[in-house]
Write a protein that holds these residues in place. Structure first.
Motif, PDB file in Angstrom:
ATOM      1  N   ALA A   1       0.832  -1.205   0.000  1.00  0.00           N
ATOM      2  CA  ALA A   1       0.000   0.000   0.000  1.00  0.00           C
ATOM      3  C   ALA A   1       0.867   1.255   0.000  1.00  0.00           C
ATOM      4  N   ARG A   2       1.968   1.207   0.727  1.00  0.00           N
ATOM      5  CA  ARG A   2       2.879   2.359   0.765  1.00  0.00           C
ATOM      6  C   ARG A   2       3.508   2.584  -0.598  1.00  0.00           C
ATOM      7  N   ARG A   3       3.955   1.507  -1.259  1.00  0.00           N
ATOM      8  CA  ARG A   3       4.550   1.634  -2.597  1.00  0.00           C
ATOM      9  C   ARG A   3       3.530   2.191  -3.591  1.00  0.00           C
ATOM     10  N   THR A   4       2.292   1.701  -3.528  1.00  0.00           N
ATOM     11  CA  THR A   4       1.242   2.180  -4.437  1.00  0.00           C
ATOM     12  C   THR A   4       0.978   3.669  -4.216  1.00  0.00           C
ATOM     13  N   ALA A   5       0.907   4.079  -2.974  1.00  0.00           N
ATOM     14  CA  ALA A   5       0.664   5.491  -2.660  1.00  0.00           C
ATOM     15  C   ALA A   5       1.817   6.366  -3.142  1.00  0.00           C
ATOM     16  N   LEU A   6       3.042   5.902  -2.973  1.00  0.00           N
ATOM     17  CA  LEU A   6       4.190   6.682  -3.424  1.00  0.00           C
ATOM     18  C   LEU A   6       4.246   6.753  -4.954  1.00  0.00           C
ATOM     19  N   ASP A   7       3.903   5.658  -5.634  1.00  0.00           N
ATOM     20  CA  ASP A   7       3.884   5.672  -7.104  1.00  0.00           C
ATOM     21  C   ASP A   7       2.833   6.635  -7.641  1.00  0.00           C
ATOM     22  N   GLN A   8       1.672   6.669  -7.013  1.00  0.00           N
ATOM     23  CA  GLN A   8       0.612   7.560  -7.466  1.00  0.00           C
ATOM     24  C   GLN A   8       0.932   9.021  -7.175  1.00  0.00           C
ATOM     25  N   SER A   9       1.671   9.261  -6.117  1.00  0.00           N
ATOM     26  CA  SER A   9       2.008  10.647  -5.797  1.00  0.00           C
ATOM     27  C   SER A   9       3.055  11.189  -6.762  1.00  0.00           C
ATOM     28  N   ASP A  10       3.840  10.325  -7.402  1.00  0.00           N
ATOM     29  CA  ASP A  10       4.838  10.777  -8.363  1.00  0.00           C
ATOM     30  C   ASP A  10       4.203  11.196  -9.686  1.00  0.00           C
TER      31      ASP A  10
ATOM     32  N   SER B   1      -1.322  14.844 -11.502  1.00  0.00           N
ATOM     33  CA  SER B   1      -2.761  14.724 -11.708  1.00  0.00           C
ATOM     34  C   SER B   1      -3.170  15.536 -12.934  1.00  0.00           C
TER      35      SER B   1
END
Length: 128
Positions: A34-43, A46
């Motif tokens: 979940a942490r990796r997914t959140a960090l990937d989406q923040s990069d 939008s």
């Protein structure tokens, strides 16, 4: 006042470390995923950020183009002084009065006899 804050912070850190050691491996793996997914989406930017990235240079280009247009075509100003301009405007407002001698063109006063003749004969020829 610092002592209770430090005690609370120290106690919270101890509880966090203790809970981190007691977590099962499956939950830890899910948390890492979940942490990796959140960090990937923040990069990834939008839609609003991408739109801002496009509109900001476009707006700057439009401002530069407007400034260049305004500098390349200056507004023509009358050659006379502002006082002369005001008297010309006042003369236009009430056409019964002759123009002010200081604001009028000197070439108008060269042929005064012609203007007198035109005033006398212009009415008689207009009636024919």
């Amino acid at each position: 006042m610092n002592a209770p804050d430090n005690d609370l912070e120290r106690r919270a850190r101890e509880l966090y470390r203790e809970a981190a050691h007691r977590i099962d491996p499956a939950t830890a793996a899910r948390l890492r995923a979940a942490r990796r997914t959140a960090l990937d989406q923040s990069d990834r930017p939008s839609l609003a950020q991408r739109l801002l990235q496009l509109l900001l240079p476009a707006g700057a280009f439009a401002a530069i183009a407007l400034a260049a247009l305004m500098l390349s075509s200056p507004v023509e100003r009358p050659l006379g002084s502002p006082a002369g301009l005001r008297s010309a405007v006042a003369t236009d407002a009430d056409g019964d009065l002759p123009p002010d001698a200081a604001a009028a063109d000197p070439a108008l006063y060269q042929n005064m006899e012609f203007y007198g003749w035109l005033a006398k004969n212009g009415e008689s020829q207009a009636s024919r």
